[in-house]
Design a protein around this motif. Structure first.
Motif, PDB file in Angstrom:
ATOM      1  N   UNK A 245       0.840  -1.193   0.000  1.00  0.00           N
ATOM      2  CA  UNK A 245       0.000   0.000   0.000  1.00  0.00           C
ATOM      3  C   UNK A 245       0.876   1.244   0.000  1.00  0.00           C
ATOM      4  N   UNK A 246       0.335   2.316  -0.553  1.00  0.00           N
ATOM      5  CA  UNK A 246       1.034   3.606  -0.578  1.00  0.00           C
ATOM      6  C   UNK A 246       2.452   3.476  -1.139  1.00  0.00           C
ATOM      7  N   UNK A 247       2.598   2.665  -2.199  1.00  0.00           N
ATOM      8  CA  UNK A 247       3.876   2.450  -2.891  1.00  0.00           C
ATOM      9  C   UNK A 247       4.901   1.731  -2.025  1.00  0.00           C
ATOM     10  N   UNK A 248       4.470   1.130  -0.916  1.00  0.00           N
ATOM     11  CA  UNK A 248       5.391   0.451   0.001  1.00  0.00           C
ATOM     12  C   UNK A 248       4.948  -0.986   0.223  1.00  0.00           C
ATOM     13  N   UNK A 249       5.923  -1.824   0.624  1.00  0.00           N
ATOM     14  CA  UNK A 249       5.649  -3.197   1.022  1.00  0.00           C
ATOM     15  C   UNK A 249       5.773  -3.278   2.538  1.00  0.00           C
ATOM     16  N   UNK A 250       4.779  -3.850   3.177  1.00  0.00           N
ATOM     17  CA  UNK A 250       4.832  -4.057   4.625  1.00  0.00           C
ATOM     18  C   UNK A 250       4.871  -5.562   4.852  1.00  0.00           C
ATOM     19  N   UNK A 352      14.907  -0.096   3.203  1.00  0.00           N
ATOM     20  CA  UNK A 352      14.166  -0.467   4.412  1.00  0.00           C
ATOM     21  C   UNK A 352      14.167   0.694   5.398  1.00  0.00           C
ATOM     22  N   UNK A 353      13.025   0.947   5.978  1.00  0.00           N
ATOM     23  CA  UNK A 353      12.932   1.990   6.999  1.00  0.00           C
ATOM     24  C   UNK A 353      13.711   1.545   8.231  1.00  0.00           C
ATOM     25  N   UNK A 354      14.501   2.459   8.773  1.00  0.00           N
ATOM     26  CA  UNK A 354      15.336   2.178   9.939  1.00  0.00           C
ATOM     27  C   UNK A 354      14.493   2.295  11.204  1.00  0.00           C
ATOM     28  N   UNK A 355      14.094   1.139  11.744  1.00  0.00           N
ATOM     29  CA  UNK A 355      13.234   1.135  12.928  1.00  0.00           C
ATOM     30  C   UNK A 355      13.953   1.668  14.164  1.00  0.00           C
ATOM     31  N   UNK A 356      15.295   1.690  14.130  1.00  0.00           N
ATOM     32  CA  UNK A 356      16.018   2.201  15.297  1.00  0.00           C
ATOM     33  C   UNK A 356      15.797   3.695  15.482  1.00  0.00           C
ATOM     34  N   UNK A 357      15.372   4.375  14.429  1.00  0.00           N
ATOM     35  CA  UNK A 357      15.103   5.813  14.525  1.00  0.00           C
ATOM     36  C   UNK A 357      13.666   6.110  14.941  1.00  0.00           C
ATOM     37  N   UNK A 358      12.835   5.073  15.021  1.00  0.00           N
ATOM     38  CA  UNK A 358      11.421   5.286  15.340  1.00  0.00           C
ATOM     39  C   UNK A 358      11.222   5.367  16.848  1.00  0.00           C
ATOM     40  N   UNK A 359      10.180   6.041  17.227  1.00  0.00           N
ATOM     41  CA  UNK A 359       9.777   6.143  18.638  1.00  0.00           C
ATOM     42  C   UNK A 359       8.378   5.549  18.779  1.00  0.00           C
ATOM     43  N   UNK A 360       7.884   5.551  19.989  1.00  0.00           N
ATOM     44  CA  UNK A 360       6.549   4.997  20.214  1.00  0.00           C
ATOM     45  C   UNK A 360       5.472   5.837  19.546  1.00  0.00           C
ATOM     46  N   UNK A 367       6.536   6.596   8.694  1.00  0.00           N
ATOM     47  CA  UNK A 367       7.488   5.624   8.159  1.00  0.00           C
ATOM     48  C   UNK A 367       7.498   5.670   6.627  1.00  0.00           C
ATOM     49  N   UNK A 368       6.315   5.702   6.036  1.00  0.00           N
ATOM     50  CA  UNK A 368       6.227   5.763   4.572  1.00  0.00           C
ATOM     51  C   UNK A 368       6.796   7.071   4.036  1.00  0.00           C
ATOM     52  N   UNK A 369       6.572   8.146   4.761  1.00  0.00           N
ATOM     53  CA  UNK A 369       7.091   9.451   4.345  1.00  0.00           C
ATOM     54  C   UNK A 369       8.622   9.451   4.349  1.00  0.00           C
ATOM     55  N   UNK A 370       9.221   8.878   5.394  1.00  0.00           N
ATOM     56  CA  UNK A 370      10.682   8.805   5.460  1.00  0.00           C
ATOM     57  C   UNK A 370      11.234   7.948   4.326  1.00  0.00           C
TER      58      UNK A 370
END
Length: 953
Positions: A245-250, A352-360, A367-370
């Motif tokens: 979805x939204x040009x991304x694979x989850x 791949x989105x870097x989950x280490x940069x994500x917060x709660x 994530x898709x925007x990044x």
């Protein structure tokens, strides 16, 4: 790093792995320990337990039995130690299975409190912010998992008791049935004996067994719960994709991915400076990318269905039976070449989105925007490398393309004959019967995956084998794009390269420690020993890494996996041997991923997840420029949308189908066919011309020599052959002003949206005639040129034609032009001027001589879609041939100007007669101007010239 000013090809260093734990001579310490244990234990047993007094015999026995075991343990199997391989083997035995595409009706399975609690804790862990909070949640998860383990153990024990009771009842029933069967068998034996039949002991036993088989039911085996659960997994559940979805694979694990489709460049054709700069730019790209990157190249059977559909649509518009038959043959040629030889390559970059940069508080939208921002940076940097990232007109078109790409990846040879559209319809039909909601994997999952072999995976009858480059299989020094040969090795070979970024600070500290450790250990070693050389190499690699980090480079772990695909087991093994040999020729080494087939299968999916087992065996330390030297977006391919088939590239098996009118790829639609005599230039031109005509594009061929060779093609294509020469009825009036420029002006006004400044049509024609006379009379003086210009103007004025374009219209028929003068009229005009006597004598050849066809009114038309102008009559007249070519070009030039919205292709044989050595300079300039005209009016030209530089003006 490469110096962009250096004309030499840059060389990049790949340091050896120095952070993988202690090792000696390239072998891990684990192998040495296992080798010592496995060799020492039997050696002690032999020494102490064998009752032989002779020490020599004991030593011989130890060498014979213990040394091979120690060597085997030291080498390991396929890059693993024996203990690791044993674990791998057991995992394979437990997990091997056959999966099928299934649509079963989903039932609501009640979850107990432990399962619900675990899911809740996993969600909280994902959104946890501080380390303390994460640690607390992780402890709770451990407690819940321990409770689940106890629950499963209890359920298993209860199930075991139930099975034991059921088995006991079945055994008792079986005893009763056995006794009954034996009674019946005894009666049958007595009946036969009474009838006089002699039965041996073996025959009696056989009768008894037959009755037992008939009347005694066997006890069913209790299935292994773990094996049964894995066997029931469908191919849709096995593919780890949740949604697109939204040009991304989850993924099902909650990772967010972005796929970019990249157009390759012909890297090998670049100069040394350009190649070095390309690697530099790719290195910048790696530094600006997210933490993990996957680059995937796919070699698959060329898809020519779009080309075939275009030819079939054009065939419906044709009426000539010969041409229709040729077009059917062309379609068959396209299909055959695509099936047997044609290969096309697809180049992907997965971010791949870097989950280490994500917060709660990080949302899915963020994530898709990044990921989208990272993709924009990558596109800009790839553009500097010369690559283009395919853009899509809408989000839905991109999502559909991703689905189609994943489908073709998992259904490479389309054995079932099912297209992606067919698979979508099939999925909807199955979902309707199964009464369940569709998922993303329902559209892409294969029908069957067989993972029972340790050496390959069978997907819908197609065999997939996997190779990887081990950690010590890389070269220490490489050039740019060193994967080029394996990427372009042919069909059925995919290459996946994974880049995992390391922590710069940790790597810097580790490299310093390694330098100090190696230096200390080298002090007590002889400089001639192997140990000293190995320590020196490790020290050098650590120093190279430390220096590279100081220069601003990043550190990467790079893993390379090669997928080999074939239609049979024998073909797969033969192809894998070819790839291994090719790698050896490149001074590289690869190993089969035996017993890791499931990991490799999932790893090469474009999901940016390198299998942990293969990462352990095949990762290699690389700095930014070393990683950039893998630059994979390079290919020989030349297969454009709406292109025409020219042949097959023998280097990599790809179809050569360029579309010269694609202005996004080519600056101008002009081509040259160069080769020595007898190399097939004319045949190549003929094939291009015929395939161009079948694609619905008008073709005009100017054949100064060998015009006879085009007669058969004209007949087959429903074309026309116009022969210009002595005795031919076909004539071209070189002084005719054809009514095309006005139409061109109207089209230009419509396309450009503005009115062009009106130019004198007569002046343009006179300029063209002056070039013609330059070719006719190479030594024409300035005075003669000026006088000739005046006589040409007078000749046109006698017919009422002046610089005013309105004077061209015929008063009696304003829709058409006036009657036009001919060379004979000019010839007569020159009769009264004694200064032009020499010019007049030369022109007599074209008025009353053998070339009088050029002084009569034009009676030929270029409206046919396949026209050949045969000038072979002038083949042996080297002076008149350039004149004939120019006049034919002038006629074609007027045809090109008719409509700039309609593409046309002009093929000119022996063009060097006009632009080669010894030709008039004005002729070459005239040809150049015509090229510019063709480009501006949507026409492309192809010229033939012999090889060599001696014919270039």
């Amino acid at each position: 790093m490469a110096n962009p000013q250096d004309e030499r090809y840059a060389v990049y260093e790949i340091p050896i792995n120095i952070f993988d734990g202690p090792s000696a001579f390239g072998l891990p310490a684990r192998n040495w320990i296992e080798a010592a244990i496995l060799a020492l234990i039997p050696a002690l047993l032999i020494w102490n337990l064998i009752p032989v007094q002779d020490i020599g015999i004991k030593l011989i026995l130890i060498i014979v039995f213990c040394l091979p075991v120690g060597i085997l343990a030291l080498v390991g199997y396929n890059g693993e130690s024996l203990s690791q391989f044993f674990k791998t083997y057991m995992n394979f035995r437990r997990s091997r299975r056959v999966m099928e595409y299934q649509f079963e009706k989903q039932e609501d399975v009640p979850q107990d409190e432990l399962d619900k609690r675990l899911q809740e804790l996993e969600r909280k862990l994902k959104d946890a912010g501080s380390k303390e909070e994460k640690k607390g949640i992780q402890n709770e998860i451990k407690e819940v998992k321990a409770a689940q383990k106890e629950r499963d153990k209890k359920e298993k024990a209860e199930t075991k008791e139930e099975n034991a009771e059921v088995r006991k009842r079945l055994e008792e029933k079986q005893k009763v049935e056995t006794a009954h069967a034996d009674e019946l068998a005894k009666e049958e034996i007595e009946r036969r004996i009474a009838a006089g039949e002699k039965l041996s002991r073996k025959a009696r036993k056989g009768i008894q067994q037959d009755f037992r088989k008939r009347y005694v039911r066997s006890i069913p085996k209790v299935p292994d719960a773990r094996y049964d659960a894995k066997k029931q997994v469908s191919t849709q559940e096995f593919i780890p994709i949740d949604r697109i979805e939204d040009r991304c694979i989850i993924t099902k694990g909650g990772r967010y991915l972005k796929i970019l489709f990249v157009a390759p460049i012909n890297y090998q054709m670049l100069s040394a400076e350009q190649q070095n700069q390309t690697i530099e730019n790719f290195g910048i790209l790696l530094r600006s990318c997210p933490v993990n990157i996957q680059i995937k190249t796919m070699a698959k059977t060329a898809d020519v269905q779009g080309f075939i559909d275009r030819v079939e649509r054009q065939m419906e518009l044709e009426t000539d039976e010969n041409l229709i038959a040729m077009m059917k043959d062309y379609i068959n040629t396209l299909s055959t070449n695509a099936t047997k030889n044609g290969v096309t390559r697809q180049f992907l970059m997965v971010l791949e989105f870097d989950e280490s940069t994500a917060t709660r508080n990080t949302t899915d939208k963020q994530r898709k925007f990044e990921l989208e921002n990272a993709a924009k940076r990558v596109k800009q940097q790839l553009k500097r490398c010369g690559n283009v990232v395919y853009e899509f007109t809408s989000e839905q078109s991109e999502v559909d393309y991703i689905y189609d790409c994943l489908f073709s990846l998992l259904d490479r040879f389309n054995v079932a004959g099912m297209s992606f559209e067919d698979k979508v319809r099939y999925a909807y039909d199955q979902a309707a019967e199964g009464d369940r909601r569709l998922t993303a994997t329902d559209f892409i999952a294969p029908l069957k995956i067989d993972m029972t072999s340790p050496k390959y995976v069978v997907v819908d009858g197609v065999y997939y084998g996997y190779l990887y480059i081990p950690s010590n299989g890389y070269r220490s020094y490489v050039g740019g794009s060193w994967l080029f040969n394996i990427i372009n090795a042919g069909g059925g070979i995919d290459v996946d390269v994974f880049f995992n970024r390391g922590d710069r600070d940790k790597i810097r500290l580790a490299s310093r420690r390694q330098i100090n450790l190696s230096s200390g250990m080298m002090q007590g070693q002889s400089t001639n020993s192997d140990t000293y050389d190995w320590l020196l190499r490790k020290s050098h690699s650590a120093d190279a890494i430390k220096s590279g980090l100081s220069e601003g480079q990043d550190f990467f772990y790079v893993t390379t996996i090669i997928t080999v695909i074939a239609m049979s087991e024998e073909g797969l093994f033969a192809r894998m041997r070819e790839v291994s040999q090719m790698m050896e020729d490149m001074d590289l080494r690869c190993l089969p991923a035996n017993y890791h087939q499931e990991d490799a299968f999932l790893g090469v999916l474009p999901l940016c997840s390198v299998p942990p087992a293969i990462f352990r065996l095949g990762h290699r330390n690389m700095l930014t420029m070393g990683a950039a030297s893998t630059y994979p977006y390079a290919s020989y391919e030349l297969m454009d949308e709406n292109g025409i088939l020219m042949g097959v590239n023998l280097s990599n098996g790809s179809l050569v189908m360029p579309n010269v009118f694609d202005s996004s790829r080519y600056k101008a639609p002009h081509t040259f066919i160069v080769g020595s005599s007898g190399s097939g230039k004319t045949y190549n031109m003929l094939i291009q011309a015929m395939h161009t005509r079948m694609s619905g594009i008008q073709v005009i061929i100017i054949a100064p020599l060998k015009g006879k060779e085009f007669r058969r093609s004209c007949k087959a294509m429903g074309g026309q052959l116009i022969r210009i020469g002595p005795g031919s009825p076909s004539c071209i009036n070189v002084m005719e002003i054809r009514k095309t420029s006005e139409r061109a002006a109207l089209v230009a006004k419509y396309l450009d949206g503005e009115e062009e400044e009106e130019e004198s049509i007569l002046s343009e024609k006179i300029a063209s005639l002056e070039m013609l006379f330059e070719i006719m009379i190479p030594d024409l003086s300035n005075e003669e040129e000026q006088l000739l210009n005046g006589h040409i103007i007078k000749t046109y004025r006698k017919y009422g034609i002046t610089d005013d374009n309105r004077s061209l219209a015929d008063p009696e028929d304003p829709e058409n032009y006036r009657p036009m003068p001919t060379l004979r009229d000019l010839y007569d005009e020159l009769a009264g001027d004694a200064r032009m006597e020499r010019v007049r004598n030369i022109l007599s050849k074209y008025v009353t001589g053998s070339a009088s066809n050029f002084s009569k009114p034009t009676n030929v038309s270029l409206d046919n879609m396949y026209t050949v102008l045969d000038l072979g009559a002038f083949e042996h007249n080297t002076k008149m041939l350039p004149v004939a070519i120019y006049i034919a070009l002038d006629l074609v030039n007027d045809k090109v100007k008719e409509d700039r919205t309609v593409n046309k292709r002009i093929f000119i044989d022996e063009i060097w007669k006009l632009v080669g050595k010894g030709a008039p300079p004005m002729a070459a300039q005239a040809v150049l101007e015509m090229y510019k005209t063709y480009r501006g009016y949507g026409a492309g030209d192809s010229e033939l010239k012999p090889a060599g530089n001696d014919n270039v003006n």
